[in-house]
Design a protein around this motif. Structure first.
Motif, PDB file in Angstrom:
ATOM      1  N   LEU A   1       0.829  -1.202   0.000  1.00 24.94           N
ATOM      2  CA  LEU A   1       0.000   0.000   0.000  1.00 24.94           C
ATOM      3  C   LEU A   1       0.863   1.252   0.000  1.00 24.94           C
ATOM      4  CD1 LEU A   1      -3.008   0.902   0.159  1.00 24.94           C
ATOM      5  CD2 LEU A   1      -2.665   1.165   2.614  1.00 24.94           C
ATOM      6  N   ASP A   2       2.055   1.196   0.610  1.00 22.94           N
ATOM      7  CA  ASP A   2       2.920   2.368   0.650  1.00 22.94           C
ATOM      8  C   ASP A   2       3.506   2.698  -0.721  1.00 22.94           C
ATOM      9  OD1 ASP A   2       4.692   0.210   0.505  1.00 22.94           O
ATOM     10  OD2 ASP A   2       5.157   0.305   2.630  1.00 22.94           O
ATOM     11  N   LEU A   3       3.321   1.846  -1.708  1.00 25.16           N
ATOM     12  CA  LEU A   3       3.671   2.144  -3.096  1.00 25.16           C
ATOM     13  C   LEU A   3       2.442   2.571  -3.890  1.00 25.16           C
ATOM     14  CD1 LEU A   3       5.484   2.101  -5.648  1.00 25.16           C
ATOM     15  CD2 LEU A   3       4.998  -0.357  -5.813  1.00 25.16           C
ATOM     16  N   HIS A   4       1.353   1.822  -3.749  1.00 26.04           N
ATOM     17  CA  HIS A   4       0.198   2.037  -4.616  1.00 26.04           C
ATOM     18  C   HIS A   4      -0.692   3.200  -4.178  1.00 26.04           C
ATOM     19  CE1 HIS A   4       1.336  -1.476  -6.832  1.00 26.04           C
ATOM     20  NE2 HIS A   4       1.238  -2.256  -5.758  1.00 26.04           N
ATOM     21  N   LEU A   5      -0.760   3.487  -2.881  1.00 28.03           N
ATOM     22  CA  LEU A   5      -1.559   4.642  -2.459  1.00 28.03           C
ATOM     23  C   LEU A   5      -0.923   5.950  -2.932  1.00 28.03           C
ATOM     24  CD1 LEU A   5      -4.166   5.252  -0.784  1.00 28.03           C
ATOM     25  CD2 LEU A   5      -2.616   5.883   1.055  1.00 28.03           C
ATOM     26  N   PRO A   6       0.405   6.162  -2.793  1.00 26.95           N
ATOM     27  CA  PRO A   6       0.990   7.364  -3.391  1.00 26.95           C
ATOM     28  C   PRO A   6       0.760   7.439  -4.902  1.00 26.95           C
ATOM     29  CG  PRO A   6       2.507   6.439  -1.803  1.00 26.95           C
ATOM     30  CD  PRO A   6       1.388   5.444  -1.954  1.00 26.95           C
ATOM     31  N   ALA A   7       0.790   6.286  -5.589  1.00 30.39           N
ATOM     32  CA  ALA A   7       0.527   6.299  -7.030  1.00 30.39           C
ATOM     33  C   ALA A   7      -0.894   6.770  -7.314  1.00 30.39           C
ATOM     34  CB  ALA A   7       0.762   4.906  -7.608  1.00 30.39           C
ATOM     35  N   LEU A   8      -1.856   6.285  -6.535  1.00 33.52           N
ATOM     36  CA  LEU A   8      -3.231   6.725  -6.726  1.00 33.52           C
ATOM     37  C   LEU A   8      -3.376   8.213  -6.421  1.00 33.52           C
ATOM     38  CD1 LEU A   8      -6.229   6.143  -7.279  1.00 33.52           C
ATOM     39  CD2 LEU A   8      -6.470   5.531  -4.851  1.00 33.52           C
ATOM     40  N   GLY A   9      -2.744   8.674  -5.333  1.00 24.85           N
ATOM     41  CA  GLY A   9      -2.809  10.088  -5.005  1.00 24.85           C
ATOM     42  C   GLY A   9      -2.241  10.953  -6.110  1.00 24.85           C
ATOM     43  N   GLU A  10      -1.089  10.567  -6.659  1.00 26.84           N
ATOM     44  CA  GLU A  10      -0.496  11.319  -7.761  1.00 26.84           C
ATOM     45  C   GLU A  10      -1.393  11.292  -8.993  1.00 26.84           C
ATOM     46  OE1 GLU A  10       3.069  13.301  -9.571  1.00 26.84           O
ATOM     47  OE2 GLU A  10       1.973  13.244  -7.657  1.00 26.84           O
ATOM     48  N   ALA A  11      -2.011  10.145  -9.271  1.00 23.87           N
ATOM     49  CA  ALA A  11      -2.908  10.043 -10.423  1.00 23.87           C
ATOM     50  C   ALA A  11      -4.110  10.967 -10.273  1.00 23.87           C
ATOM     51  CB  ALA A  11      -3.365   8.594 -10.591  1.00 23.87           C
ATOM     52  N   LEU A  12      -4.689  11.019  -9.082  1.00 18.57           N
ATOM     53  CA  LEU A  12      -5.855  11.874  -8.878  1.00 18.57           C
ATOM     54  C   LEU A  12      -5.480  13.350  -8.940  1.00 18.57           C
ATOM     55  CD1 LEU A  12      -7.739   9.945  -6.029  1.00 18.57           C
ATOM     56  CD2 LEU A  12      -8.064   9.825  -8.503  1.00 18.57           C
ATOM     57  N   LEU A  13      -4.289  13.698  -8.460  1.00 14.00           N
ATOM     58  CA  LEU A  13      -3.836  15.082  -8.581  1.00 14.00           C
ATOM     59  C   LEU A  13      -3.637  15.457 -10.048  1.00 14.00           C
ATOM     60  CD1 LEU A  13      -1.266  15.308  -5.639  1.00 14.00           C
ATOM     61  CD2 LEU A  13      -3.448  16.518  -5.812  1.00 14.00           C
ATOM     62  N   ILE A  14      -3.116  14.531 -10.837  1.00 12.30           N
ATOM     63  CA  ILE A  14      -2.963  14.788 -12.274  1.00 12.30           C
ATOM     64  C   ILE A  14      -4.328  15.033 -12.908  1.00 12.30           C
ATOM     65  CG2 ILE A  14      -2.303  13.745 -14.473  1.00 12.30           C
ATOM     66  CD1 ILE A  14      -0.029  12.321 -12.990  1.00 12.30           C
ATOM     67  N   LEU A  15      -5.300  14.189 -12.564  1.00 13.18           N
ATOM     68  CA  LEU A  15      -6.627  14.344 -13.149  1.00 13.18           C
ATOM     69  C   LEU A  15      -7.266  15.674 -12.740  1.00 13.18           C
ATOM     70  CD1 LEU A  15      -8.111  10.745 -12.715  1.00 13.18           C
ATOM     71  CD2 LEU A  15      -7.235  11.815 -14.800  1.00 13.18           C
ATOM     72  N   GLN A  16      -7.166  16.011 -11.452  1.00 13.12           N
ATOM     73  CA  GLN A  16      -7.799  17.239 -10.988  1.00 13.12           C
ATOM     74  C   GLN A  16      -7.101  18.481 -11.531  1.00 13.12           C
ATOM     75  OE1 GLN A  16      -7.793  18.507  -6.673  1.00 13.12           O
ATOM     76  NE2 GLN A  16      -9.960  18.017  -6.869  1.00 13.12           N
ATOM     77  N   GLY A  17      -5.807  18.398 -11.763  1.00 12.33           N
ATOM     78  CA  GLY A  17      -5.064  19.578 -12.175  1.00 12.33           C
ATOM     79  C   GLY A  17      -4.915  19.755 -13.667  1.00 12.33           C
ATOM     80  N   THR A  18      -5.274  18.739 -14.470  1.00 12.73           N
ATOM     81  CA  THR A  18      -5.003  18.848 -15.911  1.00 12.73           C
ATOM     82  C   THR A  18      -6.232  18.697 -16.800  1.00 12.73           C
ATOM     83  OG1 THR A  18      -4.514  16.475 -16.105  1.00 12.73           O
ATOM     84  CG2 THR A  18      -2.676  17.941 -15.605  1.00 12.73           C
ATOM     85  N   LEU A  19      -7.259  17.994 -16.356  1.00 15.14           N
ATOM     86  CA  LEU A  19      -8.401  17.774 -17.232  1.00 15.14           C
ATOM     87  C   LEU A  19      -9.108  19.098 -17.534  1.00 15.14           C
ATOM     88  CD1 LEU A  19     -10.038  14.482 -15.886  1.00 15.14           C
ATOM     89  CD2 LEU A  19      -8.579  14.780 -17.873  1.00 15.14           C
TER      90      LEU A  19
END
Length: 338
Positions: free
Chosen positions: A226-244
């Protein structure tokens, strides 16, 4: 004279253990004794994993911290009651010889009393000490009950953590891989990263709010981390919120709120220095996949407003001894890199 005062530190030990059991098992937090046990054991294990270059050693954090906590509670309770009984000469007598119990015999008596065995080889001759024997036995029963209360939720929480991590591993892994795969291969599209994860994120968030020390537990396999995949999900959601450019996927803010909460409980547990803010990701692959995104300058300004969250995500990955390029991966790793 000094021996007759030993009941004072003994009583304080017993009360300290009871207080720690209540805080750790019933309240949302981590008791002082538990924290005092966890920190040095966790630091030693982390140092060993880092020096040896074997991240797999981190997977021993769970049994090490659980056994260390249970051992500390038991030994402090055992020693506390031993000091209480030992403080008064003649409080305990051998059932056959009738002679006062020495310190070793008192330690033995307390051991089988708090374990509720009740062997009867040593007895308390006076009513007051018989009453304390009953109290010690009840204390031992409470200790066993709270130990179960401590271990069972950990097993349940680890199951929830593993379920979420495995879901994200198969959906990505890596921040941009999560977005690319959701956009191109999932029948729910980007909603698979937001509304579809609400229940799992809420369960994991609630477990870590109730038991913050779960942030010290790590897994052996990449797919369970989880300490790998949760940061990945957080980064993915920040990308979506900041770029779409269009409206964000439904539930995006709620999912980010859960991740923000998880990183804040992580920060309270680890108290580590803030790592460097990760570099802005290159979004070329997302644009090539057909996603219409804002200019990079606008996205970089958005990331600056969320630098604290990204630092916490980076710290979480570092705690599990993962690199940020593994978090932000655009595509699944090669089989030999897992």
């Amino acid at each position: 004279m000094l021996r007759q005062l030993l009941w004072i530190p003994g009583t304080l030990m017993v009360l300290a253990v009871l207080g720690d059991l209540i805080v750790t098992c019933l309240q949302s937090g981590e008791g002082r004794i538990s924290r005092a046990v966890h920190r040095p054991l966790y630091a030693s294990l982390t140092a060993a994993a880092r020096l040896s270059g074997r991240r797999a050693l981190m997977s021993w954090s769970t049994p090490l911290l659980i056994m260390g906590t249970l051992a500390a509670w038991t030994l402090l309770c055992w020693l506390g009651w031993t000091l209480i009984f030992w403080s008064q000469p003649g409080s305990l007598l051998g059932s056959d010889s009738g002679t006062p119990a020495n310190f070793a015999a008192t330690l033995y008596f307390v051991g089988y009393t708090i374990s509720t065995l009740g062997l009867g080889e040593i007895t308390a001759p006076l009513p007051f000490w018989r009453l304390l024997t009953a109290v010690a036995s009840i204390n031992g029963f409470f200790l066993l009950t709270f130990a179960i209360t401590f271990v069972v939720p950990i097993a349940q929480a680890r199951g929830d953590r593993r379920r979420l991590a495995l879901h994200l591993h198969r959906a990505g892994p890596g921040a941009q891989a999560l977005i690319l795969n959701a956009h191109t291969d999932h029948d729910r599209g980007l909603l698979s990263l937001t509304t579809d994860l609400h229940d799992m994120l809420n369960d994991v968030d609630a477990a870590h709010l109730n038991s913050p020390y779960l942030h010290r537990f790590h897994d052996h396999d990449r797919q369970d981390a989880l300490d790998l995949h949760l940061p990945a999900l957080g980064e993915a959601l920040l990308i979506l919120q900041g770029t779409l450019t269009g409206p964000p996927p439904q539930g995006l803010s709620r999912a980010l709120s859960s991740i923000d909460s998880l990183t804040r409980t992580f920060e309270r547990v680890h108290h580590a220095r803030d790592p460097q803010t990760p570099p802005p990701p290159d979004l070329t692959r997302l644009r090539d996949a057909g996603l219409i995104l804002k200019p990079d300058a606008d996205f970089h300004e958005y990331l600056r407003t969320h630098a604290a969250l990204r630092r916490r995500l980076h710290a979480m990955a570092q705690a599990g001894q993962w690199r940020w390029d593994q978090v932000a991966a655009q595509q699944p790793p090669a089989p030999d890199a897992a």
